[in-house]
Write an enzyme that holds these catalytic residues in place. Structure first.
Site, PDB file in Angstrom:
ATOM      1  N   HIS A  16       3.696  -1.776  -3.864  1.00 29.11           N
ATOM      2  CA  HIS A  16       3.824  -3.238  -3.837  1.00 29.11           C
ATOM      3  C   HIS A  16       2.571  -3.870  -4.414  1.00 29.11           C
ATOM      4  O   HIS A  16       1.595  -3.193  -4.722  1.00 29.11           O
ATOM      5  CB  HIS A  16       4.103  -3.757  -2.411  1.00 29.11           C
ATOM      6  CG  HIS A  16       2.964  -3.645  -1.455  1.00 29.11           C
ATOM      7  ND1 HIS A  16       2.801  -4.486  -0.384  1.00 29.11           N
ATOM      8  CD2 HIS A  16       1.904  -2.797  -1.395  1.00 29.11           C
ATOM      9  CE1 HIS A  16       1.721  -4.160   0.300  1.00 29.11           C
ATOM     10  NE2 HIS A  16       1.170  -3.143  -0.295  1.00 29.11           N
ATOM     11  N   CYS A  25      -5.494  -5.712  -2.863  1.00 28.25           N
ATOM     12  CA  CYS A  25      -4.029  -5.569  -2.743  1.00 28.25           C
ATOM     13  C   CYS A  25      -3.257  -6.467  -3.700  1.00 28.25           C
ATOM     14  O   CYS A  25      -2.032  -6.429  -3.732  1.00 28.25           O
ATOM     15  CB  CYS A  25      -3.573  -5.800  -1.303  1.00 28.25           C
ATOM     16  SG  CYS A  25      -4.130  -4.497  -0.195  1.00 28.25           S
ATOM     17  N   HIS A  29      -0.106  -1.065  -5.947  1.00 27.27           N
ATOM     18  CA  HIS A  29      -0.573   0.128  -5.247  1.00 27.27           C
ATOM     19  C   HIS A  29       0.524   0.571  -4.283  1.00 27.27           C
ATOM     20  O   HIS A  29       1.543  -0.097  -4.152  1.00 27.27           O
ATOM     21  CB  HIS A  29      -1.872  -0.166  -4.485  1.00 27.27           C
ATOM     22  CG  HIS A  29      -1.710  -1.181  -3.398  1.00 27.27           C
ATOM     23  ND1 HIS A  29      -1.533  -2.527  -3.647  1.00 27.27           N
ATOM     24  CD2 HIS A  29      -1.646  -1.041  -2.051  1.00 27.27           C
ATOM     25  CE1 HIS A  29      -1.394  -3.173  -2.505  1.00 27.27           C
ATOM     26  NE2 HIS A  29      -1.443  -2.294  -1.507  1.00 27.27           N
ATOM     27  N   HIS A  31       1.762   2.864  -0.471  1.00 22.72           N
ATOM     28  CA  HIS A  31       1.433   3.317   0.876  1.00 22.72           C
ATOM     29  C   HIS A  31       2.424   4.379   1.313  1.00 22.72           C
ATOM     30  O   HIS A  31       3.582   4.383   0.888  1.00 22.72           O
ATOM     31  CB  HIS A  31       1.501   2.161   1.884  1.00 22.72           C
ATOM     32  CG  HIS A  31       0.516   1.081   1.629  1.00 22.72           C
ATOM     33  ND1 HIS A  31      -0.818   1.193   1.929  1.00 22.72           N
ATOM     34  CD2 HIS A  31       0.676  -0.151   1.088  1.00 22.72           C
ATOM     35  CE1 HIS A  31      -1.446   0.078   1.597  1.00 22.72           C
ATOM     36  NE2 HIS A  31      -0.545  -0.758   1.077  1.00 22.72           N
ATOM     37  N   HIS A  75      10.021   5.264  -2.555  1.00 16.51           N
ATOM     38  CA  HIS A  75       9.658   5.389  -3.963  1.00 16.51           C
ATOM     39  C   HIS A  75      10.117   4.198  -4.804  1.00 16.51           C
ATOM     40  O   HIS A  75      10.389   4.332  -5.994  1.00 16.51           O
ATOM     41  CB  HIS A  75      10.144   6.719  -4.543  1.00 16.51           C
ATOM     42  CG  HIS A  75       9.317   7.862  -4.068  1.00 16.51           C
ATOM     43  ND1 HIS A  75       9.525   8.453  -2.842  1.00 16.51           N
ATOM     44  CD2 HIS A  75       8.268   8.498  -4.621  1.00 16.51           C
ATOM     45  CE1 HIS A  75       8.645   9.413  -2.666  1.00 16.51           C
ATOM     46  NE2 HIS A  75       7.858   9.458  -3.739  1.00 16.51           N
ATOM     47  N   GLU A 136       1.129   0.916   7.812  1.00 14.60           N
ATOM     48  CA  GLU A 136       0.837   0.902   6.377  1.00 14.60           C
ATOM     49  C   GLU A 136      -0.234   1.935   6.024  1.00 14.60           C
ATOM     50  O   GLU A 136      -0.167   2.580   4.983  1.00 14.60           O
ATOM     51  CB  GLU A 136       0.369  -0.504   5.983  1.00 14.60           C
ATOM     52  CG  GLU A 136       0.165  -0.690   4.508  1.00 14.60           C
ATOM     53  CD  GLU A 136      -0.185  -2.117   4.161  1.00 14.60           C
ATOM     54  OE1 GLU A 136       0.734  -2.946   4.048  1.00 14.60           O
ATOM     55  OE2 GLU A 136      -1.385  -2.407   4.000  1.00 14.60           O
TER      56      GLU A 136
END
EC number: 4.1.2.50
Length: 152
Positions: A16, A25, A29, A31, A75, A136
């Site tokens: 995201h 952020c 990137h 998680h 994914h 997260e």
């Protein structure tokens, strides 16, 4: 018989970007998310029911969460559909990447609210969603509790 809470945990990988954010952020990137889903209900007491003693079969809960959350978000890359990231999203979609254009900024807080709505809609009427925990990172998570979201 009393109410019992049961929890099932799920893992998925999602990318995201937080448009307009003033930190790292804002960049795309990903998680390794951990989602804990807790439901509450009364265990089945009908001795002729094959699910005697269960609030809900863990397999049934898994099917709901897998279809509504894991299969959709694993994914995938999530962008707020109202940001300039839409151009990047279109390019990724054209290259056969899985992209979700959400109606919200894809923070853990907003994602857990979205997940609660989706899961609640699929639960049998005798089972209530009690809480969700969306982790997260190893040290950061957002939680949703039904009691906090019930009108007074």
């Amino acid at each position: 018989m009393g109410k019992i809470r049961i929890t099932k945990q799920f893992n998925f990988e999602t990318g995201h970007a937080l448009y307009g954010y003033d930190g790292k952020c804002r960049n795309v990137h990903g998680h390794s998310y951990k989602l804990s889903v807790t439901v509450i209900g009364t265990p089945i007491s009908d001795t002729s029911n094959v699910k005697l003693g269960m609030v809900i079969d863990f397999g049934d809960l898994k099917k709901i969460v897998k279809e509504e959350i894991v299969d959709q978000f694993d994914h995938a890359t999530v962008f707020n559909k109202n940001t300039p990231h839409v151009e990047l999203a279109k390019e990724l979609i054209d290259r056969n990447h899985q992209v979700i254009l959400a109606d919200y900024q894809p923070t853990s807080e907003n994602m857990v609210i979205d997940f609660a709505v989706k899961i609640k809609a699929r639960l049998p009427e005798n089972i209530q969603l009690y809480s969700l925990k969306l982790q997260e990172t190893e040290t950061s998570y957002a939680e949703w509790y039904a009691v906090d979201n019930t009108p007074l």
